[in-house]
Design a protein around this motif. Structure first.
Motif, PDB file in Angstrom:
ATOM      1  N   LEU A  90      31.761 -10.145  29.586  1.00 51.31           N
ATOM      2  CA  LEU A  90      32.737 -10.112  28.499  1.00 51.31           C
ATOM      3  C   LEU A  90      33.874 -11.088  28.749  1.00 51.31           C
ATOM      4  O   LEU A  90      34.232 -11.361  29.895  1.00 51.31           O
ATOM      5  N   ASP A  91      34.462 -11.573  27.654  1.00 52.28           N
ATOM      6  CA  ASP A  91      35.699 -12.339  27.768  1.00 52.28           C
ATOM      7  C   ASP A  91      36.771 -11.415  28.341  1.00 52.28           C
ATOM      8  O   ASP A  91      36.721 -10.194  28.154  1.00 52.28           O
ATOM      9  N   GLU A  92      37.753 -12.015  28.986  1.00 54.80           N
ATOM     10  CA  GLU A  92      38.835 -11.234  29.607  1.00 54.80           C
ATOM     11  C   GLU A  92      39.509 -10.284  28.611  1.00 54.80           C
ATOM     12  O   GLU A  92      39.873  -9.178  28.956  1.00 54.80           O
ATOM     13  N   LYS A  93      39.641 -10.721  27.365  1.00 55.04           N
ATOM     14  CA  LYS A  93      40.334  -9.912  26.370  1.00 55.04           C
ATOM     15  C   LYS A  93      39.584  -8.632  26.026  1.00 55.04           C
ATOM     16  O   LYS A  93      40.159  -7.695  25.490  1.00 55.04           O
ATOM     17  N   TYR A  94      38.278  -8.565  26.313  1.00 59.66           N
ATOM     18  CA  TYR A  94      37.482  -7.372  26.011  1.00 59.66           C
ATOM     19  C   TYR A  94      37.303  -6.440  27.199  1.00 59.66           C
ATOM     20  O   TYR A  94      36.851  -5.311  27.028  1.00 59.66           O
ATOM     21  N   LYS A  95      37.616  -6.893  28.384  1.00 58.83           N
ATOM     22  CA  LYS A  95      37.342  -6.096  29.585  1.00 58.83           C
ATOM     23  C   LYS A  95      38.093  -4.765  29.635  1.00 58.83           C
ATOM     24  O   LYS A  95      37.492  -3.749  29.996  1.00 58.83           O
ATOM     25  N   PRO A  96      39.387  -4.697  29.276  1.00 56.19           N
ATOM     26  CA  PRO A  96      40.049  -3.381  29.305  1.00 56.19           C
ATOM     27  C   PRO A  96      39.396  -2.372  28.350  1.00 56.19           C
ATOM     28  O   PRO A  96      39.226  -1.197  28.696  1.00 56.19           O
ATOM     29  N   ALA A  97      39.000  -2.832  27.174  1.00 56.91           N
ATOM     30  CA  ALA A  97      38.373  -1.938  26.199  1.00 56.91           C
ATOM     31  C   ALA A  97      36.986  -1.500  26.666  1.00 56.91           C
ATOM     32  O   ALA A  97      36.586  -0.350  26.475  1.00 56.91           O
ATOM     33  N   PHE A  98      36.247  -2.419  27.287  1.00 60.08           N
ATOM     34  CA  PHE A  98      34.938  -2.060  27.837  1.00 60.08           C
ATOM     35  C   PHE A  98      35.093  -1.005  28.920  1.00 60.08           C
ATOM     36  O   PHE A  98      34.352  -0.023  28.957  1.00 60.08           O
ATOM     37  N   TYR A  99      36.065  -1.210  29.794  1.00 62.02           N
ATOM     38  CA  TYR A  99      36.319  -0.225  30.849  1.00 62.02           C
ATOM     39  C   TYR A  99      36.644   1.136  30.237  1.00 62.02           C
ATOM     40  O   TYR A  99      36.101   2.165  30.653  1.00 62.02           O
ATOM     41  N   ASP A 100      37.534   1.153  29.249  1.00 57.31           N
ATOM     42  CA  ASP A 100      37.929   2.399  28.598  1.00 57.31           C
ATOM     43  C   ASP A 100      36.722   3.100  27.983  1.00 57.31           C
ATOM     44  O   ASP A 100      36.519   4.307  28.167  1.00 57.31           O
ATOM     45  N   ALA A 101      35.897   2.352  27.263  1.00 56.92           N
ATOM     46  CA  ALA A 101      34.718   2.940  26.626  1.00 56.92           C
ATOM     47  C   ALA A 101      33.730   3.457  27.676  1.00 56.92           C
ATOM     48  O   ALA A 101      33.177   4.548  27.541  1.00 56.92           O
ATOM     49  N   THR A 102      33.523   2.680  28.709  1.00 57.22           N
ATOM     50  CA  THR A 102      32.544   3.048  29.724  1.00 57.22           C
ATOM     51  C   THR A 102      32.976   4.275  30.512  1.00 57.22           C
ATOM     52  O   THR A 102      32.187   5.209  30.703  1.00 57.22           O
ATOM     53  N   VAL A 103      34.217   4.292  30.941  1.00 61.59           N
ATOM     54  CA  VAL A 103      34.698   5.441  31.721  1.00 61.59           C
ATOM     55  C   VAL A 103      34.723   6.705  30.852  1.00 61.59           C
ATOM     56  O   VAL A 103      34.513   7.808  31.347  1.00 61.59           O
ATOM     57  N   SER A 104      34.930   6.534  29.556  1.00 59.70           N
ATOM     58  CA  SER A 104      34.954   7.685  28.653  1.00 59.70           C
ATOM     59  C   SER A 104      33.563   8.237  28.376  1.00 59.70           C
ATOM     60  O   SER A 104      33.429   9.320  27.817  1.00 59.70           O
ATOM     61  N   THR A 160      41.507   0.183  22.001  1.00 60.51           N
ATOM     62  CA  THR A 160      41.980  -0.478  23.224  1.00 60.51           C
ATOM     63  C   THR A 160      41.903  -1.995  23.097  1.00 60.51           C
ATOM     64  O   THR A 160      42.783  -2.706  23.575  1.00 60.51           O
ATOM     65  N   GLU A 161      40.872  -2.491  22.413  1.00 64.29           N
ATOM     66  CA  GLU A 161      40.775  -3.939  22.195  1.00 64.29           C
ATOM     67  C   GLU A 161      41.971  -4.432  21.378  1.00 64.29           C
ATOM     68  O   GLU A 161      42.558  -5.473  21.683  1.00 64.29           O
ATOM     69  N   ARG A 162      42.338  -3.683  20.336  1.00 60.98           N
ATOM     70  CA  ARG A 162      43.477  -4.078  19.488  1.00 60.98           C
ATOM     71  C   ARG A 162      44.792  -4.019  20.267  1.00 60.98           C
ATOM     72  O   ARG A 162      45.620  -4.927  20.163  1.00 60.98           O
ATOM     73  N   VAL A 163      44.973  -2.954  21.034  1.00 61.83           N
ATOM     74  CA  VAL A 163      46.200  -2.817  21.828  1.00 61.83           C
ATOM     75  C   VAL A 163      46.278  -3.937  22.864  1.00 61.83           C
ATOM     76  O   VAL A 163      47.342  -4.524  23.076  1.00 61.83           O
ATOM     77  N   THR A 164      45.163  -4.247  23.498  1.00 59.54           N
ATOM     78  CA  THR A 164      45.123  -5.339  24.474  1.00 59.54           C
ATOM     79  C   THR A 164      45.503  -6.658  23.818  1.00 59.54           C
ATOM     80  O   THR A 164      46.262  -7.451  24.394  1.00 59.54           O
TER      81      THR A 164
END
Length: 173
Positions: A90-104, A160-164
């Motif tokens: 993923l691009d850096e901008k998507y990584k926090p949202a991916f982490y959030d979705a995955t951990v959830s 999370t993607e939008r907030v990021t």
């Protein structure tokens, strides 16, 4: 003196109960988890690691797949904690949202695929014990838990993607 004796006996009884629980894990869920992990690793070996990586790259290009299918594949194939490594596509901008979705998704997947996060299975196992005690069907609970989990991780990923994006814009100034 009797109070201290009773306290010591109760204290030891607590560890005896813990030992009984541990034995039930060793003869119950642990062998199942080992076989499931082995089976998933065999499937990945049969499919080929490069094909799995290619599928992950394709999923990363679509917002719905990025926060539903990609986290599912990550948790199912790689299990926790390796699941986060699939975010490397993923691009850096998507990584926090991916982490959030995955951990959830660690809890919702355990009803159908307990190998994905063995530590979380014990949470689901407690819920499942209550459901079966009530005489209710466990399979439908697992499926509902899984489907609701997919909806929740999609919502969390998008939010999370939008907030990021907002924070990245603020940091760029």
């Amino acid at each position: 003196m009797e109070f201290l004796s009773n306290l010591a006996e109760s204290f030891m009884h607590l560890f005896e109960l813990g030992g009984e629980q541990f034995v039930s894990f060793v003869t119950g869920i642990i062998p199942t988890l080992i076989v499931l992990i082995t089976a998933v690793n065999a499937v990945v070996a049969l499919i080929g690691e490069e094909r799995v990586n290619k599928a992950a790259r394709l999923c990363s290009k679509n917002i719905i797949l990025r926060y539903t299918l990609l986290p599912f594949l990550a948790v199912f194939i790689l299990a926790n904690p390796m699941m986060y490594t699939l975010g490397r596509f993923l691009d850096e901008k998507y990584k926090p949202a991916f982490y959030d979705a995955t951990v959830s998704f660690c809890h919702p997947i355990t009803g159908l695929f307990p190998h994905a996060n063995a530590g979380e299975y014990f949470v689901y196992g407690g819920i499942a014990a209550g459901i079966t005690t009530l005489g209710l069907e466990l399979g439908s609970l697992a499926i509902r838990y899984f489907l609701v989990g997919l909806i929740v991780i999609l919502i969390r990923g998008i939010v999370t993607e939008r907030v990021t994006a907002i924070f990245m814009k603020r940091g760029a100034k």
